[in-house]
Enzyme design. Structure first.
Site, PDB file in Angstrom:
ATOM      1  N   VAL A  20      47.800  25.575  49.139  1.00 15.96           N
ATOM      2  CA  VAL A  20      46.761  26.046  50.058  1.00 15.96           C
ATOM      3  C   VAL A  20      47.147  27.393  50.680  1.00 15.96           C
ATOM      4  O   VAL A  20      46.321  28.312  50.749  1.00 15.96           O
ATOM      5  CB  VAL A  20      46.470  24.992  51.155  1.00 15.96           C
ATOM      6  CG1 VAL A  20      45.341  25.471  52.065  1.00 15.96           C
ATOM      7  CG2 VAL A  20      46.113  23.647  50.532  1.00 15.96           C
ATOM      8  N   LYS A  61      45.212  16.894  57.518  1.00  9.36           N
ATOM      9  CA  LYS A  61      44.463  15.713  57.994  1.00  9.36           C
ATOM     10  C   LYS A  61      45.363  14.636  58.559  1.00  9.36           C
ATOM     11  O   LYS A  61      44.979  13.908  59.481  1.00  9.36           O
ATOM     12  CB  LYS A  61      43.567  15.118  56.901  1.00  9.36           C
ATOM     13  CG  LYS A  61      44.222  14.902  55.539  1.00  9.36           C
ATOM     14  CD  LYS A  61      44.124  16.136  54.699  1.00  9.36           C
ATOM     15  CE  LYS A  61      45.099  16.125  53.556  1.00  9.36           C
ATOM     16  NZ  LYS A  61      44.488  16.346  52.292  1.00  9.36           N
ATOM     17  N   ASP A 121      45.074   8.889  52.680  1.00 14.04           N
ATOM     18  CA  ASP A 121      44.498  10.230  52.857  1.00 14.04           C
ATOM     19  C   ASP A 121      42.999  10.134  53.179  1.00 14.04           C
ATOM     20  O   ASP A 121      42.513  10.819  54.096  1.00 14.04           O
ATOM     21  CB  ASP A 121      44.729  11.045  51.576  1.00 14.04           C
ATOM     22  CG  ASP A 121      44.095  12.412  51.657  1.00 14.04           C
ATOM     23  OD1 ASP A 121      44.661  13.294  52.335  1.00 14.04           O
ATOM     24  OD2 ASP A 121      43.016  12.610  51.061  1.00 14.04           O
ATOM     25  N   LYS A 127      40.950  11.253  56.744  1.00 16.07           N
ATOM     26  CA  LYS A 127      39.730  12.059  56.817  1.00 16.07           C
ATOM     27  C   LYS A 127      38.596  11.288  57.496  1.00 16.07           C
ATOM     28  O   LYS A 127      37.829  11.844  58.278  1.00 16.07           O
ATOM     29  CB  LYS A 127      39.317  12.483  55.402  1.00 16.07           C
ATOM     30  CG  LYS A 127      40.335  13.430  54.773  1.00 16.07           C
ATOM     31  CD  LYS A 127      40.134  13.543  53.275  1.00 16.07           C
ATOM     32  CE  LYS A 127      41.122  14.487  52.631  1.00 16.07           C
ATOM     33  NZ  LYS A 127      41.150  14.385  51.170  1.00 16.07           N
TER      34      LYS A 127
END
Ligand code: NDP
Ligand code: HSE
Length: 432
Positions: free
Chosen positions: A15, A107, A203, A207
């Site tokens: 990222v 997150k 994960d 979120k």
């Protein structure tokens, strides 16, 4: 607003490098939209020697990301390290403590400590941007916080993990093995540092907890999410789902119920005629239902360098423009603490697969277990015969309470004709 907006970036992996590439390539359009340049003044990662495919000349390097967050010549600190605690949390807290805005794609951090960090940020008068933390490139935080601000959200659900959707899609399309497809998702940069977070549903739960807070105005409650991952979804279940007119998707679902907020992440059978059934590969989709707007659908790439960088930079653009909106749509100090609805009280339909010894009387035992727990069967099928071995028997039920279904599963497991642990997948009734 005058002069370039100076930013410091902690983490230059998938990222981080994507963000630097985007800022370089789209510098002109960003300047036009913000009315100023966005300039990277400092970076930090572990390995200074690693080639990241980005130009780091004229950028200060910090071995210590926390020191960078405190000392760099920057108004905004971008946290792209990952992990709910450790250096990522320290970087965000140090940046806020030093009066700097924070943007993160993390997150895990926001799900575990989002309420506290938002209170810190709002107390310090700085922004906390986390658009990239949910559903990759889909601007779902903006949609909920701004576009749908006039609505009471009645429910939301979606495909929130690109890695799992990629695996389930590939298994269905090619019949390939789980491990093989997971390795591919890792190579493509979709999976978390610990891919167990993806495939065990953690994960997606991170979120979902974030979305729930924004949608329902409550504190982020990760511990209140019921979580099941996709490890137990077999090729056999995928084939039966197809035969029954369903597709298997890992969904995150949140809604207000009488006794609190229901938040759950688990594999679901969804009717193949629903739009979400056709969201494949690394794509995510989120459906939000509001009292005035009705149903709205958001879809896009849920992971990978480009889509995630797109969301990170959107938050930077907001800061460059001087836009300020409460982190979770209402001021963090006003977020409600809502009770988590227990999963045992969930009502829905179920798919059950049993591996049974192929002999007379088995169906009667199975039916008796359902009768004793007052679970109403919708259909039952056995497609193969093997008088010397085990065969799959698949059932679907009408709507029933989860607690009763679990008791029936325990009864199935105790039968000496049932030779493997029963498999259960919830059937989710969604709008077509
Ligand atoms: P990577 O593992 O690719 O990158 C992590 C980066 O952090 C690396 O550059 C690493 O340095 C650096 N790093 C690790 N520890 C430290 C430290 N103590 N100090 C400074 N830098 C450190 O992760 P991703 O880019 O995939 O993910 C980053 C964040 O974005 C995570 O929170 C993730 O959940 C989130 N995210 C990821 C998405 C994706 O598709 N990958 C999508 C949406 C969110 P080095 O390179 O030197 O090892
Ligand atoms: N590992 C995550 C996924 C990255 O696969 O969805 C995007 O948040």
């Amino acid at each position: 607003l005058s002069g370039a907006l100076k930013i410091a970036v902690a983490g230059l992996g998938t990222v981080g490098a994507g963000v630097l590439q985007l800022l370089e390539r789209n510098g002109a359009v960003l300047r036009q939209r913000c009315g100023r340049d966005i300039r990277v003044t400092a970076v930090s990662a572990r390995d200074r020697a690693r080639d990241r495919g980005v130009n780091l000349r004229d950028v200060a390097w910090f071995d210590d990301a926390v020191a960078m967050a405190r000392e760099a010549d920057a108004e905004v600190v971008i946290e792209l390290i990952g992990g709910s605690d450790g250096p990522a949390r320290a970087v965000c807290e140090a940046a806020i403590g030093a009066g700097r805005h924070v943007v993160t794609a993390n997150k895990a951090l926001i799900a575990m400590h989002g309420t506290a960090i938002a209170r810190m940020a709002e107390g310090a008068g700085v922004a906390l941007g986390y658009e990239a933390a949910v559903a990759g490139g889909i601007p779902i935080i903006k949609a909920l916080r701004e576009g749908l601000a006039a609505n009471n959200v009645t429910s939301l659900y979606g495909i929130l993990n690109g890695t799992c959707n990629y695996i389930l899609s590939a298994m269905r399309d090619s019949g390939r093995e789980f491990a093989d497809v997971l390795a591919e998702a890792r190579t493509l940069g979709y999976a978390e540092a610990d891919p167990g977070f993806d495939i065990d549903g953690v994960d997606a739960a991170h979120k979902l907890a974030i979305l729930t807070s924004v949608a329902f105005g409550c504190e982020v409650d990760f511990d209140g999410v019921y979580i099941e991952g996709i490890r137990h979804v077999s090729a056999q279940d995928i084939a039966f789902a197809t035969e029954l007119g369903y597709r298997i998707k890992l969904l995150g679902i949140a809604r207000r119920v009488d006794h609190g907020i229901e938040q759950r992440v688990h594999p679901c059978m969804v009717d193949e005629e629903t739009p979400i059934a056709h969201v494949e590969g690394v794509f995510n989709a989120v459906v939000v239902e509001g009292d005035f707007v009705d149903s709205t659908v958001y879809q896009g790439r849920g992971a990978g360098a480009g889509p995630t960088a797109s969301a990170v930079v959107a938050d930077i653009v907001d800061i460059a423009r001087g836009a300020r909106i409460p982190t979770f749509a209402v001021p963090a100090s006003a977020l409600e603490k809502l009770p988590a609805a227990p999963m045992d009280r969930h009502r829905g339909a179920y798919y059950i697969r049993l591996m049974v010894v192929d002999r007379p009387g088995v169906f009667a035992d199975v039916a008796a277990a359902l009768r004793d727990e007052q679970v109403s069967m919708e259909s039952i099928l056995q497609r193969t015969r093997d008088p010397d071995g085990a065969v799959p028997v698949v059932m679907t039920t009408h709507d029933t309470e989860e607690a009763a279904m679990k008791r029936a599963l325990a009864r199935f497991a105790a039968l000496d004709t049932v030779v493997e642990p029963p498999r259960m997948i919830r059937i989710e009734s969604l709008m077509k």
